[in-house]
Design an enzyme around this catalytic site. Structure first.
Site, mmCIF file in Angstrom:
data_model
loop_
_atom_site.group_PDB
_atom_site.id
_atom_site.type_symbol
_atom_site.label_atom_id
_atom_site.label_comp_id
_atom_site.label_asym_id
_atom_site.label_seq_id
_atom_site.Cartn_x
_atom_site.Cartn_y
_atom_site.Cartn_z
ATOM 1 N N LYS A 280 0.834 -1.202 0.000
ATOM 2 C CA LYS A 280 0.000 0.000 0.000
ATOM 3 C C LYS A 280 0.870 1.253 0.000
ATOM 4 C CE LYS A 280 -3.712 -0.670 2.454
ATOM 5 N NZ LYS A 280 -4.325 -0.936 3.768
ATOM 6 N N ARG B 201 -3.279 3.007 8.512
ATOM 7 C CA ARG B 201 -3.552 1.867 7.642
ATOM 8 C C ARG B 201 -2.374 0.907 7.645
ATOM 9 N NH1 ARG B 201 -4.659 4.614 1.933
ATOM 10 N NH2 ARG B 201 -5.898 2.715 1.627
ATOM 11 N N GLY C 217 -8.599 -7.833 4.401
ATOM 12 C CA GLY C 217 -9.328 -7.862 5.658
ATOM 13 C C GLY C 217 -8.520 -8.258 6.872
ATOM 14 N N MET D 179 -5.880 -6.720 8.535
ATOM 15 C CA MET D 179 -5.579 -5.735 9.561
ATOM 16 C C MET D 179 -6.402 -4.492 9.300
ATOM 17 S SD MET D 179 -1.601 -6.540 10.073
ATOM 18 C CE MET D 179 -1.390 -7.162 8.430
ATOM 19 N N ARG E 163 -3.345 -1.376 -6.591
ATOM 20 C CA ARG E 163 -2.514 -2.584 -6.548
ATOM 21 C C ARG E 163 -2.934 -3.453 -7.725
ATOM 22 N NH1 ARG E 163 -5.585 -4.650 -1.136
ATOM 23 N NH2 ARG E 163 -7.649 -4.549 -2.026
ATOM 24 N N HIS F 9 -15.707 -9.521 1.130
ATOM 25 C CA HIS F 9 -14.669 -10.431 1.607
ATOM 26 C C HIS F 9 -14.809 -11.799 0.944
ATOM 27 C CE1 HIS F 9 -13.044 -13.434 4.452
ATOM 28 N NE2 HIS F 9 -12.051 -12.562 4.523
ATOM 29 N N SER G 290 13.062 -42.694 -13.711
ATOM 30 C CA SER G 290 11.908 -41.859 -13.410
ATOM 31 C C SER G 290 11.827 -41.769 -11.893
ATOM 32 C CB SER G 290 10.641 -42.489 -13.988
ATOM 33 O OG SER G 290 9.539 -41.697 -13.628
ATOM 34 N N CYS H 170 7.613 -38.875 -11.830
ATOM 35 C CA CYS H 170 6.237 -39.317 -12.037
ATOM 36 C C CYS H 170 5.437 -39.358 -10.741
ATOM 37 C CB CYS H 170 6.211 -40.675 -12.724
ATOM 38 S SG CYS H 170 6.981 -41.975 -11.754
ATOM 39 N N TYR I 232 11.690 -34.466 -18.308
ATOM 40 C CA TYR I 232 10.231 -34.309 -18.310
ATOM 41 C C TYR I 232 9.649 -34.468 -16.921
ATOM 42 C CZ TYR I 232 9.788 -39.402 -17.971
ATOM 43 O OH TYR I 232 9.855 -40.700 -17.545
HETATM 44 P P1 ADP Z 1 -7.646 -2.443 3.527
HETATM 45 O O1 ADP Z 1 -6.247 -2.856 3.516
HETATM 46 O O2 ADP Z 1 -8.519 -3.278 4.377
HETATM 47 O O3 ADP Z 1 -8.193 -2.197 2.167
HETATM 48 P P2 ADP Z 1 -7.315 0.399 3.742
HETATM 49 O O4 ADP Z 1 -6.163 0.928 4.493
HETATM 50 O O5 ADP Z 1 -7.202 0.424 2.284
HETATM 51 O O6 ADP Z 1 -7.665 -1.040 4.279
HETATM 52 O O7 ADP Z 1 -8.553 1.235 4.211
HETATM 53 C C1 ADP Z 1 -9.852 0.848 3.916
HETATM 54 C C2 ADP Z 1 -10.630 2.008 3.395
HETATM 55 O O8 ADP Z 1 -10.585 3.094 4.280
HETATM 56 C C3 ADP Z 1 -10.102 2.580 2.104
HETATM 57 O O9 ADP Z 1 -10.571 1.886 1.002
HETATM 58 C C4 ADP Z 1 -10.679 3.954 2.120
HETATM 59 O O10 ADP Z 1 -12.008 3.927 1.650
HETATM 60 C C5 ADP Z 1 -10.672 4.287 3.566
HETATM 61 N N1 ADP Z 1 -9.527 5.155 3.861
HETATM 62 C C6 ADP Z 1 -8.289 4.790 4.234
HETATM 63 N N2 ADP Z 1 -7.515 5.882 4.385
HETATM 64 C C7 ADP Z 1 -8.282 6.937 4.094
HETATM 65 C C8 ADP Z 1 -8.052 8.342 4.046
HETATM 66 N N3 ADP Z 1 -6.878 8.865 4.309
HETATM 67 N N4 ADP Z 1 -9.078 9.126 3.698
HETATM 68 C C9 ADP Z 1 -10.286 8.588 3.404
HETATM 69 N N5 ADP Z 1 -10.569 7.301 3.431
HETATM 70 C C10 ADP Z 1 -9.573 6.462 3.775
HETATM 71 MG MG MG Z 2 -7.709 -0.943 0.876
HETATM 72 MG MG MG Z 3 -9.790 -3.876 5.934
#
Ligand code: ADP
Ligand code: MG
Ligand code: MG
Length: 886
Positions: A26, A96, A105, A107, A352, A468, A777, A844, A864
């Site tokens: 990220k 984040r 999902g 962290m 990403r 998810h 083999s 094999c 092979y």
């Molecule tokens: P994950 O790894 O679970 O996707 P993120 O760090 O991407 O978590 O955060 C999830 C969501 O939180 C992002 O998709 C965004 O919508 C919101 N978010 C994160 N940082 C910001 C920010 N600086 N301003 C506004 N929204 C944010």
């Molecule tokens: Mg995200």
């Molecule tokens: Mg998340």
């Protein structure tokens, strides 16, 4: 001195996309986007090295970290024009997590950090939007309490529900500023009640609390499970990103969304995604409100009425589309993007490489090569070999009758039938018992991952295409139907209902992840389409690979399938399976139970024509491609009669007495059959068995050559050889039979005689054994058993624990144990070629279809690999990738 913090924002950044190891995925991509001049809220990334330091030093930070963070926060303040904790003009940030590879999902992010009783008032005043300010504050209290302080979020959700009930409204959108203020107060009180101390008001304490929580979360259970399942090393660590907030919850001109630059399900070149007006963060994926489509086309196709972003915010949508194109051209790959619109201004929050289905991966790779974004080699490297599995498996027969139970979103393609199970643990247990299960949940969470993995398919009542369940299922290659809106799941009572019907736990259903349909009962399936993109990519792969790919097959049906999948020969044709069919088993039993050579020979004479016709069919299908036939391998007692009537059949056939036969059978009992009278040991003690098989092979080869004109080169393989003498002895028998047959028929065929290397001694003595062998083999199933000293049939009881406790990184029967068993393979190859440089080498075991093992075979210089028919394309692609990686 180490640098622990990297900044980004305002068109510049200290980091880059290729610094994922240090900055996490990220952080690295936020830096890259900032440098590209895209609108990214300014922020800082604390490196993964701090995470490593943190765990190596009793959960403490490096000395200079705090001052580095302070300086970087000051830079954010300057850029935004607000100050962290300021009571008139407060800066808010998100905290984040971000590992090297995305861990969906795993962290949780904390948003709106920096709010407290004072700053919330300032935010209300400054934005002139009290509802927004209090909505943000209550979100912050809830997220922070949950993620950082460990107060479960349901406490808070309950309070919102209560408030709505009191007010007599259904939707969050019907709550006003005063409602949210009261709810925020309620949240604080609740947090204090649960914690025993007040919710933190000091913004610095909030910040460091959140940073610490991200680092600690690297070691929570569900993160570990995810890493285990995805082979992510424990020691990678996570980075932490602190970023200025932008707000999608400021009213009708604000929004938040997630998008893919192409369709991640089909690979079609179309923008794909969802958004919500007046919403924040994970509202889109949380399934609380139903998200709206990004494009008009997608909305119309779905027959939805809520306006698409293209329609409701055309200007911002246009900018977003430009960003999509720019990012694709820059990264040369399909991107998965998170964005927010604040008062009509677009902000990019994440990009990403997007996870995609195998079908989409293929299409995108082939399309991008055609568009000139990538070259053919890159295209070949873009598709994960293991993922092809999804494409090679059946889809629903469109003509088969379907009893539709309900419908949801087509979240991950493929069709699966199985029994209904409502929780992950049961799914795992039942799957272990060999049952096909469909995991049915209201929605899934990271705690369900083990059950999703065990299930054949996943059905959820809530959640969109980016929920998810959908993301994880696509990654795992499990069919998934998500957001089946009419479905009511009552897991407690083991029943779910839709449109007035009920389905109970244990009932069979079928889901079609390509259409979103859910059917009662099992529905007939069809074989996959192997033309088009699949064929194109496989053709490219074939031009790069060095390894040949053969198949393990012993029936005409499997042989045919394998040829269609591109097998270049048979690497292992087991003859024992042929012995079980129909009447043959009686003749086989006669042979085994015979008292003497004469008895055995007369039984073998009955088997000869049957074996011969088996081989004829296989040679015909393989049309001149090499066919390796292994002479009888398993311990004889596997074929013995067990039931009374089975004994009677044999007794009748040879005119013997049942009791006598039973005594003979008892004599054949072995304590450890795996190490018993099997493999070439049978050939040594009962040469007539191998002689019959050799005769069947040569006669069949000659017949087929004469009939079809194709050259047939049988490769006769002697199993379980430990010494050169064994192989020499048996080779001599085979050669004698060959000459006999050639004389009888007046026709010669070319043939090879080789051996399996499946005992450590054989690998060690490979130089001497090679003298008598035309090929080796590596039988890595037995070699794994005999090297590690574990039996595959009994290992189930402890292997799980071995993998869980990291004693084995992976099940050694699935992926070759490179440092142990692999060393023996290497040694066998080297020593074998030291005395016979042109010795043909193959593998094999089951490992022949495992991408990591295929790569190992490439590096080891084998000629092979041979694997089961469905894995042939996987091996072809894995071999190409191994060659391209060098
Ligand atoms: P994950 O790894 O679970 O996707 P993120 O760090 O991407 O978590 O955060 C999830 C969501 O939180 C992002 O998709 C965004 O919508 C919101 N978010 C994160 N940082 C910001 C920010 N600086 N301003 C506004 N929204 C944010
Ligand atoms: Mg995200
Ligand atoms: Mg998340």
């Amino acid at each position: 001195m180490s640098k622990w913090v990297y900044r980004f924002g305002d068109g510049a950044a200290e980091g880059r996309a290729d610094m994922k190891n240090l900055l996490g995925g990220k952080g690295a991509n936020l830096a890259e986007m900032a440098s590209l001049g895209l609108p990214v809220p300014p922020g800082l990334t604390i490196t993964t090295e701090v995470c490593t330091y943190y765990y190596a030093n009793g959960r403490t930070y490096p000395d200079t970290l705090e001052s580095e963070v302070n300086q970087a926060v000051a830079a954010i303040e300057k850029s935004v024009g607000a100050r962290f904790g300021d009571e008139e003009n407060p800066l808010l940030v998100s905290v984040r997590s971000g590992a090297r590879v995305s861990m969906p999902g795993m962290m949780d992010t904390v948003l709106n950090l920096g709010l407290n009783d004072k700053t919330v008032e300032a935010l209300a005043k400054q934005s002139d939007n009290a509802r927004f300010a209090w909505d943000s504050y209550r979100r912050f209290i809830q997220m922070y309490s949950d993620v950082v302080l460990g107060v479960d979020h349901y406490h808070f959700e309950e309070l919102i529900e209560l408030h709505k009930e009191e007010k007599g409204v259904d939707l969050d959108t019907e709550l006003d500023a005063e409602d949210w203020r009261q709810i925020a107060e309620g949240f604080k009180a609740k947090a204090q009640e649960e914690l025993g101390y007040p919710f933190p008001q000091d913004v610095k304490e909030q910040l460091w609390g959140a940073i610490g929580a991200v680092f600690s979360s690297w070691h929570i259970e569900r993160a570990k499970v995810y890493r285990k399942l995805n082979n992510i090393p424990e020691d990678w660590g996570t980075a932490v990103n602190v970023q200025a907030m932008v707000f999608g919850n400021m009213g009708e001109t604000s929004a938040t969304g997630v998008a893919f630059t192409r369709n991640p399900s089909t690979g079609d070149k179309e923008y794909y995604g969802e958004y919500l007006i007046d919403a924040q963060g994970e509202d889109v994926v949380a399934g609380i409100r139903t998200p709206q489509y990004l494009t008009k086309m997608a909305r119309e196709e779905a027959g939805a009425t809520a306006p698409s972003m293209e329609e409701s915010m055309p200007a911002v949508f246009g900018q977003l589309a430009d960003v999509f194109d720019k990012l694709e051209r820059h990264y040369c790959d399909m991107q998965d993007i998170e964005f927010t619109v604040q008062h009509g201004k677009l902000w990019m929050l994440q990009t990403r490489s997007g996870k995609r289905t195998a079908k989409a991966a293929l299409k995108i790779a082939v399309d991008m090569a055609a568009e000139g974004l990538i070259d053919e080699k890159t295209a070949v490297l873009r598709v994960e070999p293991g993922a092809l599995d999804q494409l090679l498996h059946p889809t629903l027969d469109p003509d088969a009758p379907r009893d539709i139970f309900t419908r949801g979103l087509p979240a991950s393609p493929g069709a699966a039938s199985g029994i209904v199970v409502f929780d992950a643990d049961t799914a795992e247990e039942m799957a272990k018992e060999g049952k096909a299960v469909i995991l049915c949940r209201v929605e899934t969470s990271p705690e369900d991952i083990h059950g999703m993995h065990a299930a054949k398919g996943i059905l959820t009542a809530r959640g969109g295409m980016t929920s998810h369940a959908a993301v994880v299922a696509r990654g795992m290659g499990r069919p998934c139907v998500s957001g089946a809106g009419q479905l009511r799941i009552d897991a407690k009572n083991g029943v779910m209902s839709a449109t007035g019907r009920e389905v109970k736990a244990g009932d069979t259903i079928t889901i079609d992840g390509a259409s979103g349909e859910v059917m009662v009962g099992e529905v007939k399936t069809l074989q996959p389409e192997l033309a088009g993109d699949f064929a194109t990519l496989m053709k490219w792969a074939d031009t790069y690979r060095k390894l040949k790919v053969r198949t393990n097959a012993d029936t005409p049906h499997d042989t045919q399938t394998a040829r269609e999948f591109g097998a270049e020969g048979i690497g292992l044709c087991r003859t024992e399976h042929m012995f079980f069919e129909g009447e043959r088993i009686v003749a086989v039993r006669e042979m085994i139970l015979a008292d003497d050579l004469e008895g055995r020979k007369s039984a073998l004479a009955k088997l000869l024509p049957m074996q011969r016709s088996d081989f004829e069919e296989i040679f015909k299908i393989m049309r001149g491609l090499p066919v390796t036939i292994r002479l009888l391998d398993p311990p004889l007692h596997e074929f013995l009669p067990r039931e009374e009537d089975e004994f009677e059949d044999v007794a009748k056939s040879i005119g013997a007495d049942v009791e006598h036969l039973k005594r003979r059978a008892a004599e054949l009992h072995e304590f450890n059959p795996m190490l018993g009278h099997r493999g070439c040991r049978l050939g040594i003690t009962y040469p007539e068995i191998y002689e019959m098989q050799a005769r069947a092979i040569f006669e069949a080869a000659i017949t087929v050559e004469q009939k079809t004109g194709d050259t047939v080169v049988p490769e006769i393989m002697i199993p379980l050889v430990a010494t050169r003498k064994e192989l020499e002895t048996l080779r001599a028998y085979v050669e004698t039979v060959a000459e006999e047959v050639f004389t009888e028929t007046g026709h010669r065929v070319e043939y090879l005689v080789g051996t399996m290397i499946e005992l450590p001694r054989a690998a060690i003595c490979a130089d001497r054994i090679a003298v008598a062998a035309d090929f080796f083999s590596f039988g890595t199933n037995d070699l794994t058993q005999t090297t590690i000293g574990i039996s595959r049939d009994d290992a189930g009881r402890f292997l799980d624990q071995y993998v869980k406790q990291d004693i084995f990184a992976q099940d050694p029967f699935v992926s070759i144990d490179q440092e142990g068993v692999g060393e023996l393979v290497k040694m066998g190859a080297e020593r074998g070629r030291s005395t016979k440089p042109d010795l043909k080498l193959g593998i094999c075991g089951e490992h022949g279809g495992d991408p990591a093992s295929v790569e190992f075979c490439h590096r080891t210089g084998l000629d092979y690999v041979s694997c089961s028919p469905y894995r042939v394309p996987i091996a072809r692609l894995a071999a190409a990738q191994a060659a391209l990686k060098g």
